[in-house]
Design a protein around this motif. Structure first.
Motif, short mmCIF file in Angstrom:
data_model
loop_
_atom_site.label_atom_id
_atom_site.label_comp_id
_atom_site.label_asym_id
_atom_site.label_seq_id
_atom_site.Cartn_x
_atom_site.Cartn_y
_atom_site.Cartn_z
N ILE A 60 0.84 -1.20 0.00
CA ILE A 60 0.00 0.00 0.00
C ILE A 60 0.88 1.25 0.00
CG2 ILE A 60 -1.63 1.36 1.37
CD1 ILE A 60 -2.93 -1.23 2.25
N GLY A 61 1.97 1.21 0.78
CA GLY A 61 2.87 2.35 0.83
C GLY A 61 3.48 2.68 -0.53
N VAL A 62 3.89 1.62 -1.25
CA VAL A 62 4.48 1.82 -2.59
C VAL A 62 3.44 2.40 -3.55
CG1 VAL A 62 5.43 0.62 -4.61
CG2 VAL A 62 6.21 0.00 -2.31
N VAL A 63 2.21 1.85 -3.51
CA VAL A 63 1.14 2.34 -4.38
C VAL A 63 0.82 3.80 -4.06
CG1 VAL A 63 -1.29 2.08 -5.00
CG2 VAL A 63 0.15 0.05 -4.73
N PHE A 86 -6.34 9.77 -11.08
CA PHE A 86 -5.90 9.84 -9.68
C PHE A 86 -7.06 9.56 -8.73
CE2 PHE A 86 -5.77 12.68 -5.94
CZ PHE A 86 -4.75 12.07 -5.23
N ALA A 87 -8.22 10.19 -8.99
CA ALA A 87 -9.39 10.01 -8.12
C ALA A 87 -9.86 8.56 -8.13
CB ALA A 87 -10.52 10.94 -8.57
N LEU A 92 -10.06 3.15 -5.39
CA LEU A 92 -9.73 1.72 -5.35
C LEU A 92 -8.78 1.42 -4.18
CD1 LEU A 92 -9.18 1.01 -9.16
CD2 LEU A 92 -11.16 0.39 -7.76
N LEU A 93 -7.88 2.35 -3.92
CA LEU A 93 -6.94 2.15 -2.82
C LEU A 93 -7.66 2.16 -1.47
CD1 LEU A 93 -3.98 1.80 -2.08
CD2 LEU A 93 -3.76 4.28 -1.98
N ILE A 94 -8.65 3.04 -1.34
CA ILE A 94 -9.44 3.07 -0.10
C ILE A 94 -10.13 1.73 0.13
CG2 ILE A 94 -11.47 4.10 1.00
CD1 ILE A 94 -10.70 6.75 -0.26
N ALA A 216 -7.08 6.58 5.23
CA ALA A 216 -8.25 6.40 4.35
C ALA A 216 -9.17 7.61 4.43
CB ALA A 216 -9.00 5.13 4.74
N SER A 217 -9.32 8.17 5.63
CA SER A 217 -10.16 9.36 5.81
C SER A 217 -9.58 10.54 5.04
CB SER A 217 -10.28 9.71 7.29
OG SER A 217 -10.88 8.65 8.02
N LEU A 218 -8.27 10.71 5.10
CA LEU A 218 -7.61 11.78 4.36
C LEU A 218 -7.77 11.59 2.86
CD1 LEU A 218 -4.28 12.15 6.39
CD2 LEU A 218 -6.24 13.71 6.39
#
Length: 240
Positions: A60-63, A86-87, A92-94, A216-218
């Motif tokens: 997750i950190g790398v992504v 980006f959005a 998807l990351l969240i 995730a909130s940020l």
């Protein structure tokens, strides 16, 4: 002009958000590496499933690291396609982070068995283990002020007399202090390492879960800023 000024503000906020987001990604990579090293060296956890959490954190950190860089470029160049991508990636990351939090919470319940198996392996392999392995076990017992897995009697096969424990089990470690003192509470810690180690790992895992939820909130704010900037770009306003 009011809209133009508002879009300028959104652009700056999105850029600053992505810079902070980029730093968060870097921090997650470092934390993931440190947790991985801690689990497999300092705490001598050998269960393969224990690697899942740290690997997910590093991934997750790398992504995040690369998505944030992508977002910064999109915001600075006011490129509608880049900001939109980006959005979407952020959304998807969240989803992945929420799934990771759920898995991490479920793994907290499995920690007891993982720790028990690892401690049993440590005790069994101590006598014929390498010097580094013995130092790891000794450091664990000294730092946690514990002895064995569930109690000091787990070391019954350590000495020929069946009453000796490693010197790291002693209340005040010194050469040969564990010889014949297995059941002596004044000289040897009687409490096993299992409960203390499980509590330690659960506490650290909880902080990781909290950190993931905060990030995730940020990220939700990042999506909001992205949508606002996308709307401004699409409407044809000059945000420079």
């Amino acid at each position: 002009m009011a809209v133009e000024g508002g879009m300028k503000c959104v652009k700056v906020l999105l850029f600053l958000f992505n810079f902070i987001f980029w730093l968060c990604g870097l921090v997650l990579i470092i934390v993931g590496v440190l947790v991985q090293i801690g689990l497999h060296n300092t705490l001598a956890i050998r269960d393969a499933s224990a690697s899942g959490g740290p690997i997910v954190i590093i991934g997750i950190g790398v992504v995040i690291f690369f998505i944030a860089f992508f977002g910064c470029c999109g915001a600075w160049k006011e490129n509608y396609c880049m900001v939109t991508t980006f959005a979407i990636l952020l959304f998807l990351l969240i989803v992945v982070e929420i799934a990771a939090v759920i898995v991490g919470y479920m793994f907290r319940e499995k920690l007891s068995n993982v720790v028990q198996d690892s401690l049993t392996e440590m005790i069994t392999g101590y006598k014929n283990g390498t010097d580094d392995f013995k130092k790891t076990v000794d450091k664990l017992q000294e730092d946690m002020k514990c002895c064995g897995g569930n109690s000091s009697t787990d070391w019954s096969s350590f000495g020929k007399d069946g009453k000796s424990v490693p010197d790291s089990c002693c209340v005040t470690p010194s050469a040969h202090c564990g010889k014949g003192t297995m059941r002596n509470p004044k000289k040897v810690h009687q409490k096993g390492c299992h409960d203390a180690l499980v509590a330690f790992l659960r506490k650290n895992l909880l902080w990781v879960i909290v950190a993931a939820l905060v990030i995730a909130s940020l990220q939700v704010l990042g999506i909001v800023f992205s949508c606002l900037l996308m709307r401004g770009i699409r409407s044809g306003y000059e945000v420079m």
